[in-house]
Scaffold this motif. Sequence first.
Motif, PDB file in Angstrom:
ATOM      1  N   PRO A  10       0.784  -1.155  -0.043  1.00  0.00           N
ATOM      2  CA  PRO A  10       0.109   0.006   0.155  1.00  0.00           C
ATOM      3  C   PRO A  10       0.911   1.329   0.046  1.00  0.00           C
ATOM      4  O   PRO A  10       2.081   1.124  -0.189  1.00  0.00           O
ATOM      5  CB  PRO A  10      -0.817  -0.045   1.209  1.00  0.00           C
ATOM      6  CG  PRO A  10       0.144  -0.814   2.131  1.00  0.00           C
ATOM      7  CD  PRO A  10       0.787  -1.767   1.500  1.00  0.00           C
ATOM      8  N   SER A  57      -5.601  -0.403   8.745  1.00  0.00           N
ATOM      9  CA  SER A  57      -5.583  -0.169   7.542  1.00  0.00           C
ATOM     10  C   SER A  57      -4.319  -0.282   6.578  1.00  0.00           C
ATOM     11  O   SER A  57      -3.265   0.195   7.418  1.00  0.00           O
ATOM     12  CB  SER A  57      -6.367   0.945   6.951  1.00  0.00           C
ATOM     13  OG  SER A  57      -5.389   2.317   7.307  1.00  0.00           O
ATOM     14  N   GLU A 109      -9.605  -1.890   7.014  1.00  0.00           N
ATOM     15  CA  GLU A 109      -9.420  -1.878   5.544  1.00  0.00           C
ATOM     16  C   GLU A 109      -9.958  -3.076   4.727  1.00  0.00           C
ATOM     17  O   GLU A 109      -9.516  -4.092   5.221  1.00  0.00           O
ATOM     18  CB  GLU A 109      -8.130  -1.287   4.979  1.00  0.00           C
ATOM     19  CG  GLU A 109      -8.306  -0.970   3.585  1.00  0.00           C
ATOM     20  CD  GLU A 109      -7.141  -0.368   2.872  1.00  0.00           C
ATOM     21  OE1 GLU A 109      -6.726  -0.247   1.849  1.00  0.00           O
ATOM     22  OE2 GLU A 109      -5.996  -0.063   3.760  1.00  0.00           O
ATOM     23  N   HIS A 114     -10.644  -4.907   1.053  1.00  0.00           N
ATOM     24  CA  HIS A 114     -10.077  -4.721  -0.350  1.00  0.00           C
ATOM     25  C   HIS A 114     -11.242  -5.792  -1.204  1.00  0.00           C
ATOM     26  O   HIS A 114     -11.435  -7.060  -0.777  1.00  0.00           O
ATOM     27  CB  HIS A 114      -8.836  -5.583  -0.261  1.00  0.00           C
ATOM     28  CG  HIS A 114      -7.530  -4.527   0.162  1.00  0.00           C
ATOM     29  ND1 HIS A 114      -6.463  -5.132   0.592  1.00  0.00           N
ATOM     30  CD2 HIS A 114      -7.586  -3.154   0.529  1.00  0.00           C
ATOM     31  CE1 HIS A 114      -5.494  -4.220   1.055  1.00  0.00           C
ATOM     32  NE2 HIS A 114      -6.497  -3.003   1.090  1.00  0.00           N
ATOM     33  N   GLY A 141     -10.174  -0.260  -2.579  1.00  0.00           N
ATOM     34  CA  GLY A 141      -9.819  -0.394  -1.006  1.00  0.00           C
ATOM     35  C   GLY A 141     -10.717   0.580  -0.353  1.00  0.00           C
ATOM     36  O   GLY A 141     -10.930   1.924  -0.818  1.00  0.00           O
ATOM     37  N   TRP A 182      -5.444   0.248  -8.464  1.00  0.00           N
ATOM     38  CA  TRP A 182      -6.183   0.384  -6.945  1.00  0.00           C
ATOM     39  C   TRP A 182      -6.891   1.558  -7.158  1.00  0.00           C
ATOM     40  O   TRP A 182      -6.428   2.619  -8.028  1.00  0.00           O
ATOM     41  CB  TRP A 182      -5.040   0.677  -6.059  1.00  0.00           C
ATOM     42  CG  TRP A 182      -4.393  -0.591  -5.597  1.00  0.00           C
ATOM     43  CD1 TRP A 182      -3.391  -1.130  -5.962  1.00  0.00           C
ATOM     44  CD2 TRP A 182      -4.837  -1.292  -4.388  1.00  0.00           C
ATOM     45  NE1 TRP A 182      -2.898  -2.278  -5.215  1.00  0.00           N
ATOM     46  CE2 TRP A 182      -3.806  -2.241  -4.169  1.00  0.00           C
ATOM     47  CE3 TRP A 182      -5.762  -1.128  -3.559  1.00  0.00           C
ATOM     48  CZ2 TRP A 182      -3.983  -3.047  -3.339  1.00  0.00           C
ATOM     49  CZ3 TRP A 182      -5.789  -2.231  -2.443  1.00  0.00           C
ATOM     50  CH2 TRP A 182      -5.007  -3.142  -2.274  1.00  0.00           C
ATOM     51  N   LEU A 203      -9.127   3.985  -4.192  1.00  0.00           N
ATOM     52  CA  LEU A 203      -9.237   3.966  -2.625  1.00  0.00           C
ATOM     53  C   LEU A 203     -10.554   4.865  -2.713  1.00  0.00           C
ATOM     54  O   LEU A 203     -10.804   5.995  -3.333  1.00  0.00           O
ATOM     55  CB  LEU A 203      -8.281   4.355  -2.149  1.00  0.00           C
ATOM     56  CG  LEU A 203      -6.781   3.960  -2.404  1.00  0.00           C
ATOM     57  CD1 LEU A 203      -5.849   4.409  -1.492  1.00  0.00           C
ATOM     58  CD2 LEU A 203      -6.899   2.627  -1.913  1.00  0.00           C
TER      59      LEU A 203
END
Length: 244
Positions: A34, A113, A125, A127, A141, A202, A204
């Motif tokens: 991350p 997270s 967190e 996923h 995420g 990714w 978020l």
Amino acid sequence: MNLKRSLPGLLPLVLTASFFVVGSAESATPTQSPINVTPRAIRLDPHAAKLDVTYGHSALELKYVRKDVAKTDGCTTRDHEETEEAEVGPGAGHVTAAGTRYDLVQFHFHTPSEHQFGGRDTPLEMHLVHRSAAGKLLVVGVPLVVGSHSVVDDVLATLSPECGEPVEIEPVDLNRLLPPGHHTLHYTGSLTTAPFTEGVEWYLTGPQHVTAATIARFQGLFTTGNAREPQPLNGRTIVEVPRI
């Protein structure tokens, strides 16, 4: 960029601490996950492809993911990469980004997270892992914070034991896993567990609520945590994109 206007959901997470990158790299490769999200790394690209989310309802199977099967004491110890993972029914949900469809396969959890915002983490967190027909991965995420009851509480109401049977969960509305805000941050990174494969897209989101009891239940199982430390950005930028 006016963060207060463009990132209403993520702003509280980003601005609640001084801005620094935490932890040392666990890989020599340059685009690992991350990361620690800081305002100076975020840019607004009006031409960025939107994340189109198409979720339905699905029954779930919550199982404990083991990483220490070969160890004689594996049922009583916690490998730092183990987690609780909810498998989703085939075809129950997908996202589309830049013309590519990614089907939702499973979602799992980390404490604290893995992604940080302004150097701060959240208690959990989630996923949501998606895979394209060509095998490319896209992960959404979702930081989880203490608040009102959500469907995530229903998913984690009974945790699967490490060496026991999976927990069968009645169909849930997968849309309710996501927070109501529709801004996301996109960057290209990697898996956060071995083999740390890169090329993962990714996205978020802003925070989703879970109850304090759910957080305590999960952290009571993973007492030392199951999160990887943030990795260096190495010149990467984070792009704000809407989801629809």
